[in-house]
Design a protein around this motif. Structure first.
Motif, PDB file in Angstrom:
ATOM      1  N   ARG A   1      35.288  10.896  50.912  1.00 61.67           N
ATOM      2  CA  ARG A   1      35.651  11.904  51.933  1.00 61.67           C
ATOM      3  C   ARG A   1      37.253  11.716  52.390  1.00 61.67           C
ATOM      4  O   ARG A   1      38.076  13.292  52.620  1.00 61.67           O
ATOM      5  CB  ARG A   1      34.648  12.499  52.672  1.00 61.67           C
TER       6      ARG A   1
ATOM      7  N   PRO B   1      30.060   7.822  48.799  1.00 60.95           N
ATOM      8  CA  PRO B   1      30.607   9.707  49.260  1.00 60.95           C
ATOM      9  C   PRO B   1      31.785   9.829  50.094  1.00 60.95           C
ATOM     10  O   PRO B   1      32.538  10.393  50.961  1.00 60.95           O
ATOM     11  CB  PRO B   1      29.752  10.247  49.114  1.00 60.95           C
ATOM     12  N   LYS B   2      31.181   9.165  51.756  1.00 66.64           N
ATOM     13  CA  LYS B   2      31.695   8.691  52.922  1.00 66.64           C
ATOM     14  C   LYS B   2      32.962   8.601  52.942  1.00 66.64           C
ATOM     15  O   LYS B   2      33.888   8.630  53.248  1.00 66.64           O
ATOM     16  CB  LYS B   2      30.616   8.149  54.167  1.00 66.64           C
TER      17      LYS B   2
END
Length: 325
Positions: A44, A40-41
């Motif tokens: 982003r 997810p990082k």
């Protein structure tokens, strides 16, 4: 893709393909941590998310699979509708319709405002175009009038030019005739002068011969020897003048009269020659004046034509600022 119910079938293979090396190097806990934290990082960032979307959109899905996905989505949608409360569904549909109605009203207001604004702008443009059309019509009428005047001026100048050419041609013909006559007169005068000079020389030679003969006869006579000196000039003694021979006096008088006639004729010939030269100079001066007048008339006609063209160009040039305004 999430609405279609098949987002996981497109994105999961692409995520696994892009993260294949990281997953192979990690253990089970590392893989779970990768999906929970690192993945997810990573996405982003807008650039990574955009690249993932491009890769997912470039995936080629067969038609059969699309139809299969469509059927699955329809079944999933029907099951969700059956499980959902009708009141909630109607309320959601009502909210959606109200939002659509408000959006349509806003769009209607925007379109009405845009329509009014466009009508006002079109009316202003139409007024400007009509004003410009009036100005252009006036300029067109003025240009037509100037064109008619210019054509009339051109026709008049052509007539004047034709008349001037005719006058110049006649004057030139007259000058050429006068020059020819003058040349002929000069040639005749030269011939006459040469003839007179030859005649004078012959007359002088014959007179000298006769004078020598008379002198020889006189010198042979003892009584008349004293009349002439040794150098030749006539000596008229005062005492012997009454006793002179009458024949000798008559002969001398006739010789003197002939000499005076020859001198008078020579003076008249020289005077005629001088008059002929003066007349030639006068004719050459007249010819030069005529050529100068012809050249001046040509220059004046050319300057008038050029001036009329410049005036017409200057009268047409002020129309450009009006169009710019």
């Amino acid at each position: 893709m999430g609405l279609l119910g098949m987002g996981h079938r497109l994105f999961v293979p692409r995520l696994l393909a892009t993260s294949k090396e990281d997953l192979l190097q990690a253990d089970f806990e590392g893989a779970l941590k990768f999906f929970r934290v690192q993945l997810p990082k990573r996405y982003r960032a807008a650039e990574n998310a955009r690249r993932l979307m491009e890769q997912a959109c470039n995936i080629k899905v067969p038609t059969k699979k699309l139809k299969k996905f469509e059927k699955e989505y329809q079944c999933l949608r029907e099951s969700q509708l059956q499980q959902e409360d009708p009141i909630d569904r109607y309320q959601r549909e009502n909210r959606r319709l109200q939002e659509a109605s408000m959006r349509l009203e806003q769009e209607n207001d925007d379109l009405a405002h845009e329509l009014v604004t466009s009508k006002i702008a079109l009316r202003n443009d139409l007024d400007q175009v009509e004003d410009k059309a009036d100005v252009l019509n006036k300029e067109l009428l003025n240009t037509k009038q100037r064109l008619v005047e210019t054509e009339e001026e051109k026709r008049r100048q052509e007539e004047e030019t034709a008349q001037l050419k005719e006058v110049f041609r006649r004057e030139l013909e007259k000058a050429e005739l006068e020059i020819k006559k003058t040349t002929a007169i000069i040639a005749e005068y030269k011939q006459i002068c040469s003839q007179l000079s030859t005649r004078l020389e012959k007359q002088q030679a014959s007179t000298k011969e006769e004078l020598d003969i008379v002198k020889a006869k006189v010198m042979a006579c003892e009584r008349c020897r004293e009349v002439f000196s040794k150098d030749g000039p006539l000596q008229i003694p005062a005492l012997s003048q009454d006793n002179r021979d009458t024949d000798l006096d008559e002969e001398k008088d006739s010789l003197k009269a002939q000499l005076r006639e020859l001198e008078l004729e020579l003076a008249q010939t020289k005077l005629q020659l001088v008059e002929a030269k003066c007349k030639i100079q006068e004719l050459e001066h007249q010819r030069g004046v005529l050529m100068t007048e012809v050249q001046a008339a040509k220059n004046s006609w050319f300057s008038k034509t050029l001036g009329s063209l410049k005036n017409s160009a200057s009268n047409q040039s002020p129309s450009s600022p009006k169009e710019g305004q």
